[in-house]
Design an enzyme around this catalytic site. Structure first.
Site, PDB file in Angstrom:
ATOM      1  N   HIS A   1    -103.497  21.979 -83.406  1.00 60.25           N
ATOM      2  CA  HIS A   1    -104.257  22.087 -82.365  1.00 60.25           C
ATOM      3  C   HIS A   1    -105.600  22.229 -82.942  1.00 60.25           C
ATOM      4  O   HIS A   1    -105.929  23.063 -84.010  1.00 60.25           O
ATOM      5  CB  HIS A   1    -103.889  23.489 -81.397  1.00 60.25           C
ATOM      6  CG  HIS A   1    -102.718  23.084 -80.611  1.00 60.25           C
ATOM      7  ND1 HIS A   1    -102.892  23.739 -79.230  1.00 60.25           N
ATOM      8  CD2 HIS A   1    -101.454  22.703 -80.775  1.00 60.25           C
ATOM      9  CE1 HIS A   1    -101.572  23.061 -78.552  1.00 60.25           C
ATOM     10  NE2 HIS A   1    -100.928  22.531 -79.679  1.00 60.25           N
ATOM     11  N   GLU A   2    -106.638  21.658 -82.106  1.00 63.94           N
ATOM     12  CA  GLU A   2    -107.899  21.728 -82.338  1.00 63.94           C
ATOM     13  C   GLU A   2    -108.322  20.844 -83.762  1.00 63.94           C
ATOM     14  O   GLU A   2    -109.446  20.696 -84.010  1.00 63.94           O
ATOM     15  CB  GLU A   2    -108.668  22.978 -82.465  1.00 63.94           C
ATOM     16  CG  GLU A   2    -108.661  23.888 -81.378  1.00 63.94           C
ATOM     17  CD  GLU A   2    -107.332  24.678 -81.147  1.00 63.94           C
ATOM     18  OE1 GLU A   2    -106.613  24.944 -82.034  1.00 63.94           O
ATOM     19  OE2 GLU A   2    -107.004  24.903 -79.760  1.00 63.94           O
TER      20      GLU A   2
ATOM     21  N   HIS B   1     -96.235  30.123 -86.200  1.00 67.74           N
ATOM     22  CA  HIS B   1     -97.351  29.852 -85.622  1.00 67.74           C
ATOM     23  C   HIS B   1     -98.555  30.210 -86.776  1.00 67.74           C
ATOM     24  O   HIS B   1     -98.540  31.204 -87.224  1.00 67.74           O
ATOM     25  CB  HIS B   1     -97.722  30.539 -84.281  1.00 67.74           C
ATOM     26  CG  HIS B   1     -99.010  30.079 -83.662  1.00 67.74           C
ATOM     27  ND1 HIS B   1    -100.018  31.305 -83.208  1.00 67.74           N
ATOM     28  CD2 HIS B   1     -99.827  29.056 -83.542  1.00 67.74           C
ATOM     29  CE1 HIS B   1    -100.894  30.735 -82.898  1.00 67.74           C
ATOM     30  NE2 HIS B   1    -100.973  29.264 -83.148  1.00 67.74           N
ATOM     31  N   HIS B   2     -99.571  29.210 -87.061  1.00 66.99           N
ATOM     32  CA  HIS B   2    -100.646  29.764 -87.987  1.00 66.99           C
ATOM     33  C   HIS B   2    -101.886  29.243 -87.344  1.00 66.99           C
ATOM     34  O   HIS B   2    -102.487  28.158 -87.431  1.00 66.99           O
ATOM     35  CB  HIS B   2    -100.481  28.569 -89.242  1.00 66.99           C
ATOM     36  CG  HIS B   2     -99.328  29.235 -89.942  1.00 66.99           C
ATOM     37  ND1 HIS B   2     -98.847  28.305 -91.092  1.00 66.99           N
ATOM     38  CD2 HIS B   2     -98.304  30.028 -90.174  1.00 66.99           C
ATOM     39  CE1 HIS B   2     -97.881  28.710 -91.789  1.00 66.99           C
ATOM     40  NE2 HIS B   2     -97.737  29.832 -91.298  1.00 66.99           N
ATOM     41  N   GLU B   3    -102.483  30.141 -86.732  1.00 63.27           N
ATOM     42  CA  GLU B   3    -103.884  30.145 -86.187  1.00 63.27           C
ATOM     43  C   GLU B   3    -104.705  30.355 -87.264  1.00 63.27           C
ATOM     44  O   GLU B   3    -104.736  31.546 -87.906  1.00 63.27           O
ATOM     45  CB  GLU B   3    -103.956  31.006 -84.844  1.00 63.27           C
ATOM     46  CG  GLU B   3    -105.341  31.009 -84.472  1.00 63.27           C
ATOM     47  CD  GLU B   3    -105.948  29.486 -84.067  1.00 63.27           C
ATOM     48  OE1 GLU B   3    -105.461  29.069 -83.106  1.00 63.27           O
ATOM     49  OE2 GLU B   3    -106.915  29.067 -84.837  1.00 63.27           O
TER      50      GLU B   3
ATOM     51  N   GLU C   1    -102.778  18.573 -80.790  1.00 61.77           N
ATOM     52  CA  GLU C   1    -103.183  18.475 -79.622  1.00 61.77           C
ATOM     53  C   GLU C   1    -104.732  17.869 -79.333  1.00 61.77           C
ATOM     54  O   GLU C   1    -104.553  16.736 -78.950  1.00 61.77           O
ATOM     55  CB  GLU C   1    -103.892  20.251 -79.148  1.00 61.77           C
ATOM     56  CG  GLU C   1    -104.227  20.351 -77.827  1.00 61.77           C
ATOM     57  CD  GLU C   1    -104.858  22.006 -77.741  1.00 61.77           C
ATOM     58  OE1 GLU C   1    -104.835  22.487 -76.564  1.00 61.77           O
ATOM     59  OE2 GLU C   1    -105.666  22.273 -78.656  1.00 61.77           O
TER      60      GLU C   1
ATOM     61  N   GLU D   1    -103.331  24.255 -71.414  1.00 58.12           N
ATOM     62  CA  GLU D   1    -104.023  25.469 -71.512  1.00 58.12           C
ATOM     63  C   GLU D   1    -105.146  25.603 -70.693  1.00 58.12           C
ATOM     64  O   GLU D   1    -105.535  26.869 -70.332  1.00 58.12           O
ATOM     65  CB  GLU D   1    -104.122  25.903 -73.220  1.00 58.12           C
ATOM     66  CG  GLU D   1    -105.366  25.020 -73.857  1.00 58.12           C
ATOM     67  CD  GLU D   1    -105.765  25.272 -75.192  1.00 58.12           C
ATOM     68  OE1 GLU D   1    -104.965  26.159 -75.505  1.00 58.12           O
ATOM     69  OE2 GLU D   1    -106.523  24.602 -75.620  1.00 58.12           O
TER      70      GLU D   1
ATOM     71  N   GLU E   1    -111.800  18.776 -76.438  1.00 56.89           N
ATOM     72  CA  GLU E   1    -111.052  19.531 -75.328  1.00 56.89           C
ATOM     73  C   GLU E   1    -112.201  19.397 -74.214  1.00 56.89           C
ATOM     74  O   GLU E   1    -112.677  20.198 -73.475  1.00 56.89           O
ATOM     75  CB  GLU E   1    -110.736  20.782 -75.428  1.00 56.89           C
ATOM     76  CG  GLU E   1    -109.591  20.926 -76.683  1.00 56.89           C
ATOM     77  CD  GLU E   1    -109.180  22.460 -77.055  1.00 56.89           C
ATOM     78  OE1 GLU E   1    -109.590  23.257 -76.432  1.00 56.89           O
ATOM     79  OE2 GLU E   1    -108.368  22.328 -78.067  1.00 56.89           O
TER      80      GLU E   1
HETATM   81  C1  NOJ Z   1    -105.298  27.281 -79.006  1.00 59.07           C
HETATM   82  C2  NOJ Z   1    -104.428  26.541 -78.899  1.00 59.07           C
HETATM   83  O1  NOJ Z   1    -104.592  25.121 -78.170  1.00 59.07           O
HETATM   84  C3  NOJ Z   1    -103.288  27.364 -78.235  1.00 59.07           C
HETATM   85  O2  NOJ Z   1    -102.302  26.391 -77.755  1.00 59.07           O
HETATM   86  C4  NOJ Z   1    -103.222  28.651 -78.870  1.00 59.07           C
HETATM   87  O3  NOJ Z   1    -102.162  29.105 -78.104  1.00 59.07           O
HETATM   88  C5  NOJ Z   1    -104.301  29.402 -79.228  1.00 59.07           C
HETATM   89  N1  NOJ Z   1    -105.295  28.333 -79.621  1.00 59.07           N
HETATM   90  C6  NOJ Z   1    -104.172  30.446 -80.178  1.00 59.07           C
HETATM   91  O4  NOJ Z   1    -103.946  29.940 -81.394  1.00 59.07           O
HETATM   92 CA    CA Z   2    -106.784  23.981 -77.833  1.00 58.49          CA
END
Ligand code: NOJ
Ligand code: CA
Length: 764
Positions: A499-500, A429-431, A518, A524, A186
């Site tokens: 993402h990431e 959503h799975h962070e 992403e 963001e 990023e």
């Molecule tokens: C980073 C992600 O790129 C973003 O889209 C997300 O909202 C946050 N992490 C939380 O998971």
């Molecule tokens: Ca990100």
């Protein structure tokens, strides 16, 4: 390990091999313009690439350094060369065009380190030859090559210390690069000469993602876009990276030679290999124009065909989200401020005090569902729905989420039912907070929960320090984790947007449920994104697959949302242009409903635009400066998401998406029955974006059907619009013009500084 040059010399003589004497073996591209040469010089494999007789890549070495045995870097003899040619046209499940031609000439060279010419701890090299093959595929738009290790070999299990592949450049090219890093991609791009990378490296790290771990002041990431002084566009990347670390490039800036630098695992190794196997493809795209670089499908073509038999459940998605509220700072992912530390299963959320800022609450989610449904979207993402967000960030916490338990104010069954009744799917959503071990523990249950409630897409996330500790985001084990998530999701008919996660390498051809990633600096980053960023990404990050860039910000002054916010370097029309210049089958309208409500006439373009195409034309482009693209929607996938909602038992039947209404010219209250009787109009969309420089472009509409009249709607920056955050900042000023045109018409379009335009064309 000690070498045995004398023994090798004897062997070479007895096999009749004079290491320098042989002529290089050659391969030409189908159009004859590119020529690859391969030879073994003093036991070292090397290749070079010419275009129209002029060198593009100078002689570059190949091989590996290994643990426990002599390297794959010397003592090689060329045993065999085989040629092949291939030409097929394949149809992606989704993409920038309905059909892709995969036409290449191939050369497979078999190399051996003869018995006894090298040493190994297990003495295998005393009994068997070490066999390494290199497969070259030469296309009209570039080269791919990979290493292959057959089973019959002295080398079966091995540990890579480094890959020695070189890419020797012919000069000090201009490059658009981001710093090499084991943990984040990023970053803003830096445009410079190759020789300037070292001095600009520290600066290039500023304003980037976290955590970050550079490895060399001349280390850069792929896809690396370059331009030679002769106007050739070169791009180095990789394709089909599976069970292998991601490749960075390290520049020897005295000689302008890039060397592969693989992402190490926690113990420092760079790949644990088991034959028979192949490495990812190393790719060098060569085109004579920037627009041809955007049209190249080199990376996708080098990937394997679709691995899924049934792809009927995969569909393009235009979505909104309870998301920008958290990113902009207006709302929180967390439900309560009661706990500085949370232990899942022990922390009592039922009696916690709500903090009053939790975005994913029932009333707010319903508000978004209503707006998304009223405007013909397919889906809604909700972040912060599940317990654990109070201490999710930067804590290096293993058991951070269970991906199953909603917060007390998020009625998961009720909200899904509410959404389905309106023709909207919710996106899960799975962070993972980069705890891949924890995610793998819960994955099966989490995907099963999704199936139970009719979620068919998940946004994943890998923010923070990877657990297992010591791993980086792009090592072999963690690349395997991302792939595992995709494969398991496919078993559950779930589409994935990570993402990431690691930058994509075209694997979406094989696994088309990978509808987004992403893996680069996205919206963001708000005001930290430099002008021109979005004119570079299609040349670099998007070469490997679509990006969830999350465009569509209409309130570009973040200071109006939170006191610490700044002004984004964009205009509303620049945001609209991104829907056409960026390809993604998963496309977001990222801003708040209330912001769109203020500009419904401009929002109309986001409602009307398609996200999947049967034809794409790259009209004008220069990385870092501008892109103008035209696209024609693919009718077969237009309404697929809505049909999916219709198949849910609690879903509203016969929903028609707004894009479908636009293409078929149907009224707002049209039903599926109306669609059965309607005929599609011929529709095109054109988008343009520019960097900090205002530009005027002339777009010839000669791609329209001759003799047919079209209604054109032009969304353009107003005369005084500007996305530069100074006293003239004027990002929300636009004009909308409608008129009738034909294929003979020409549009003159002006883009403001950091601006753009969007055009829709529908046959009358
Ligand atoms: C980073 C992600 O790129 C973003 O889209 C997300 O909202 C946050 N992490 C939380 O998971
Ligand atoms: Ca990100």
């Amino acid at each position: 390990m000690k070498r045995k040059p004398f023994l090798f010399l004897l062997l070479a003589i007895s096999l009749g091999i004079a290491s320098n004497a042989a002529e290089p073996v050659k391969l030409q591209s189908p159009d004859g313009q590119l020529e690859l040469k391969f030879e073994v010089v003093d036991g070292i494999p090397q290749y070079s690439l010419d275009r129209a007789g002029t060198p593009v890549v100078l002689p570059s070495k190949m091989g590996f350094t290994l643990e426990w045995r002599d390297d794959l870097a010397h003592a090689f003899v060329l045993k065999d060369t085989k040629y092949d040619t291939f030409d097929e046209t394949w149809e992606p499940v989704w993409g920038e065009e309905a059909q892709i031609q995969n036409h290449y000439n191939e050369m497979l060279v078999t190399l051996e380190q003869p018995v006894g010419s090298v040493e190994s701890m297990d003495h295998s090299t005393e009994k068997k030859a070490t066999v390494m093959q290199i497969r070259f595929r030469l296309y009209d738009d570039g080269l791919g090559f990979r290493y292959e290790f057959p089973m019959e070999n002295a080398l079966v299990y091995f540990w890579i210390k480094e890959e020695l592949t070189e890419f020797a450049m012919t000069g000090d090219h201009k490059a658009w690069w981001i710093p090499g890093d084991y943990d984040t991609q990023e970053f803003n791009y830096t445009e410079s000469r190759l020789s300037e990378i070292r001095t600009l490296f520290d600066e290039s790290h500023k304003d980037g993602g976290w955590p970050w771990k550079g490895f060399s002041p001349t280390g850069v990431q792929t896809a690396l876009q370059m331009k030679t002084d002769d106007g050739l566009y070169l791009n180095i990347h990789e394709a089909a990276t599976l069970d292998y670390p991601t490749m960075h490039l390290e520049l020897d800036d005295k000689n302008m030679v890039f060397r592969a630098h693989l992402s190490p695992d926690a113990t420092g190794y760079k790949g644990r290999i088991q034959a028979p196997c192949t490495t990812p493809w190393r790719t060098i795209m060569v085109t004579t124009s920037a627009t041809d670089a955007l049209a190249s499908r080199l990376i996708l073509n080098l990937n394997e065909p679709c691995a899924l038999e049934d792809v009927s459940w995969i569909h393009p998605v235009k979505y909104m989200g309870v998301w920008w509220e958290m990113i902009s700072g207006k709302s929180s992912w967390a439900y309560t401020n009661d706990f500085p530390s949370v232990k899942l299963g022990e922390t009592d959320y039922a009696h916690a005090t709500p903090n009053g800022t939790h975005g994913a609450n029932n009333a707010n989610v319903r508000r978004y569902i209503d707006f998304a449904a009223a405007n013909g979207f397919d889906a809604l993402l909700i972040e912060g729905w599940n317990i654990g967000w109070e201490d999710w960030y930067a804590k290096q916490k293993d058991f951070v989420f269970d991906f199953l338990t909603p917060y007390p104010d998020f009625d998961l069954p009720g909200l899904n039912k509410y959404a389905h009744e309106k023709g909207i799917r919710l996106i899960m959503h799975h962070e993972s907070s980069a705890s891949t071990v924890n995610y793998e523990r819960w994955m099966e249950k989490a995907y099963t929960l999704m199936n139970q409630y009719g979620y068919d897409a998940v946004k994943g996330g890998y923010v923070g320090t990877i657990i297992p500790f010591g791993e980086g985001h792009y090592s072999q084990p963690i690349n395997n984790h991302y792939h595992y998530a995709i494969v398991e999701a496919a078993k559950h008919h779930i589409m994935v947007n990570s993402h990431e996660a690691v930058r994509p390498t075209g694997l979406c051809r094989t696994w088309p449920n990978m509808i987004g990633n992403e893996s680069a600096m996205g919206t963001e980053f708000r005001e930290r994104i430099k002008p021109g960023h979005t004119t570079i990404l299609p040349f670099t990050r998007l070469q490997g697959g679509p990006m969830d860039y999350t465009p569509g910000i209409f309130e570009t002054d973040m200071g109006k949302i939170v006191s610490w916010g700044g002004k984004m370097r964009t205009t509303i029309c620049n945001q609209l242009g991104l829907y056409v210049t960026f390809y993604s089958p998963l496309q977001m309208a990222a801003d708040f409903p209330e912001h769109y409500a203020q500009f419904m006439d401009a929002f109309q373009f986001i409602k009307d635009v398609a996200v999947d195409w049967d034809k794409s034309l790259y009209l004008m482009a220069e990385p870092g400066d501008y892109i103008v693209t035209a696209r024609h929607p693919k009718l077969s996938t237009l309404n697929k998401a809505a049909e999916g909602v219709g198949t849910l038992s609690d879903g509203k039947k016969g929903v028609v998406s707004n894009t479908t209404k636009f293409v078929y010219d149907l009224p707002d209250d049209a039903t599926i029955e109306d669609l059965w009787h309607a005929e599609a109009h011929d529709v095109w969309y054109v988008g343009g974006i520019t960097d900090e420089n205002a530009r005027e472009v002339t777009v010839k509409l000669d791609f329209l059907k001759p003799g047919v009249k079209y209604e054109v709607t032009i969304y353009a920056d107003a005369e005084n619009a500007s996305g530069i955050p100074d006293e003239h900042y004027n990002a929300q000023d636009y004009t909308i013009t409608k008129k009738t045109v034909t294929s003979k018409s020409v549009l003159k379009l002006r883009m403001a500084p950091c601006g753009g335009f969007a055009v829709s064309l529908r046959s009358l």
